[in-house]
Write a protein that holds these residues in place. Structure first.
Motif, PDB file in Angstrom:
ATOM      1  N   UNK A 116      35.632  36.231  30.139  1.00 39.55           N
ATOM      2  CA  UNK A 116      34.936  34.948  30.155  1.00 39.55           C
ATOM      3  C   UNK A 116      34.313  34.811  31.538  1.00 39.55           C
ATOM      4  N   UNK A 117      33.119  35.352  31.727  1.00 38.43           N
ATOM      5  CA  UNK A 117      32.519  35.452  33.058  1.00 38.43           C
ATOM      6  C   UNK A 117      32.452  34.155  33.849  1.00 38.43           C
ATOM      7  N   UNK A 118      32.372  33.011  33.154  1.00 45.16           N
ATOM      8  CA  UNK A 118      32.309  31.734  33.871  1.00 45.16           C
ATOM      9  C   UNK A 118      33.693  31.212  34.226  1.00 45.16           C
ATOM     10  N   UNK A 119      34.725  31.864  33.694  1.00 43.34           N
ATOM     11  CA  UNK A 119      36.084  31.368  33.928  1.00 43.34           C
ATOM     12  C   UNK A 119      37.003  32.431  34.513  1.00 43.34           C
ATOM     13  N   UNK A 120      37.194  33.523  33.800  1.00 42.52           N
ATOM     14  CA  UNK A 120      38.106  34.563  34.283  1.00 42.52           C
ATOM     15  C   UNK A 120      37.875  35.881  33.549  1.00 42.52           C
ATOM     16  N   UNK A 145      31.415  33.842  40.940  1.00 40.00           N
ATOM     17  CA  UNK A 145      31.569  33.380  42.319  1.00 40.00           C
ATOM     18  C   UNK A 145      33.063  33.404  42.617  1.00 40.00           C
ATOM     19  N   UNK A 146      33.623  34.588  42.838  1.00 38.32           N
ATOM     20  CA  UNK A 146      35.075  34.775  42.842  1.00 38.32           C
ATOM     21  C   UNK A 146      35.836  33.816  43.767  1.00 38.32           C
ATOM     22  N   UNK A 147      36.876  33.215  43.174  1.00 36.61           N
ATOM     23  CA  UNK A 147      37.718  32.293  43.945  1.00 36.61           C
ATOM     24  C   UNK A 147      39.109  32.857  44.200  1.00 36.61           C
ATOM     25  N   UNK A 148      39.574  33.732  43.320  1.00 36.26           N
ATOM     26  CA  UNK A 148      40.917  34.284  43.506  1.00 36.26           C
ATOM     27  C   UNK A 148      41.053  35.588  42.738  1.00 36.26           C
ATOM     28  N   UNK A 149      41.868  36.489  43.284  1.00 32.17           N
ATOM     29  CA  UNK A 149      42.207  37.751  42.628  1.00 32.17           C
ATOM     30  C   UNK A 149      43.731  37.823  42.562  1.00 32.17           C
ATOM     31  N   UNK A 150      44.269  38.060  41.368  1.00 30.23           N
ATOM     32  CA  UNK A 150      45.712  38.161  41.191  1.00 30.23           C
ATOM     33  C   UNK A 150      46.068  39.553  40.669  1.00 30.23           C
ATOM     34  N   UNK A 151      47.105  40.127  41.242  1.00 33.08           N
ATOM     35  CA  UNK A 151      47.554  41.474  40.868  1.00 33.08           C
ATOM     36  C   UNK A 151      49.022  41.428  40.493  1.00 33.08           C
ATOM     37  N   UNK A 152      49.369  42.121  39.427  1.00 30.92           N
ATOM     38  CA  UNK A 152      50.785  42.253  39.044  1.00 30.92           C
ATOM     39  C   UNK A 152      51.057  43.700  38.707  1.00 30.92           C
ATOM     40  N   UNK A 153      52.277  44.134  38.974  1.00 35.68           N
ATOM     41  CA  UNK A 153      52.651  45.504  38.619  1.00 35.68           C
ATOM     42  C   UNK A 153      54.136  45.577  38.312  1.00 35.68           C
ATOM     43  N   UNK A 154      54.467  46.493  37.433  1.00 31.51           N
ATOM     44  CA  UNK A 154      55.857  46.751  37.076  1.00 31.51           C
ATOM     45  C   UNK A 154      55.989  48.231  36.793  1.00 31.51           C
TER      46      UNK A 154
END
Length: 296
Positions: A116-120, A145-154
């Motif tokens: 969803x390019x306008x959201x996430x 217009x990037x506001x945040x990047x979240x990364x998760x790993x397991x």
């Protein structure tokens, strides 16, 4: 608990250019379509280099992407018998190479969870390497217009027990980052680190932070912080280990930070800040012909 910090100086990246480039990239991909054999085709008809839709519908949740297989694999796939549904002209939802991520030594695949390019935008990847299974998730908020990047790993090693299990999460608050580097050089640094990450293992926990501040010459001064502590009843043992390993860990952090800063500075030194249609065309060239594209 052991704490380490090291500060490096890096070339500043312009916010307006970064956001313009991110928006152009998202728009190019959003306008792309599925081509023959699962290839990804831009609106101008050129094929994205090395990228292939392995399964599902392009830019739909669950779509699986991977590297384009070598010519031999393409030829072998072409020798497969044609199913009646395909002969009738129906669009296949699984292409040659769709099971590539399940075979040893094959390219790993990335699954699109949200587009969803306008959201996430959210993607997930399962990686098998050296007997360790690693699940990595990446989420980008407001991609244009990037506001945040979240990364998760397991990660875990099948049959290896709890000592071979670990997990981690990280977040880069880009809005907070831009606010921190827009301060006056004499102002105190941001109270909260815009970039932070945590890793958890049965024996220990670690936290990494990045806190930027502007320098007088316009560059950025970034302080890298690392804290490590033992867990549960192993804290006393961990304290002893950390005491003897402190020098090596501090040296490792310093070398890693300086190496990353050097690579960042080298990359930005080759960057030509194009704008508008010139920037969009250069990004399209980089997607379709990465070896021939010039620096942005």
């Amino acid at each position: 608990m052991a704490r380490f910090t090291h500060t490096v100086t890096v070339t500043a990246l312009g916010r307006s250019w970064f956001e313009e480039a991110a928006g152009a990239l998202v728009d190019l991909l959003d306008a792309s379509r599925e081509g023959p054999g699962g290839s990804v085709v831009l609106a101008d008809g050129r094929t994205v280099d090395g990228l292939r839709l392995l399964k599902g519908r392009h830019l739909r949740p669950g779509a699986r992407y991977g590297e384009a297989p070598p010519p031999q694999a393409e030829e072998s796939a072409g020798e497969a018998p044609v199913e009646p549904a395909q002969a009738a002209g129906e669009v296949p939802v699984e292409h040659a190479g769709a099971g590539a991520s399940d075979s040893p030594g094959a390219p790993q695949a990335v699954v699109l969870r949200t587009w969803r390019p306008s959201h996430s935008v959210e993607v997930e990847s399962l990686v098998e390497e050296d007997g360790v299974s690693l699940k990595v998730g990446l989420r980008l908020s407001e991609p244009r217009r990037p506001r945040a990047v979240e990364l998760s790993l397991a990660g875990h090693k099948p049959g290896g027990g709890s000592l071979y299990r670990f997990s981690g999460r990280g977040k880069a608050d880009l809005a907070a980052w831009w606010s921190a580097v827009d301060r006056l050089p004499a102002a105190p640094p941001a109270a909260r680190a815009p970039v932070s990450g945590r890793a958890v293992h049965r024996l220990a926990k670690a936290r990494l932070t990045l806190t930027p501040r502007p320098a007088e010459d316009g560059s950025w001064r970034i302080t890298v912080g690392l804290s490590v502590r033992g867990r549960w009843l192993l804290r006393p043992v961990g304290a002893v280990v950390l005491f003897f390993a402190r020098g090596a860990m501090e040296r490792g952090l310093r070398e890693a930070a300086e190496t990353a800063a050097g690579e960042w500075n080298a990359a930005l030194a080759e960057l030509t800040p194009l704008h508008g249609e010139a920037l969009r065309a250069e990004i399209a060239d980089a997607l379709t012909d990465p070896d021939g594209a010039a620096a942005l």
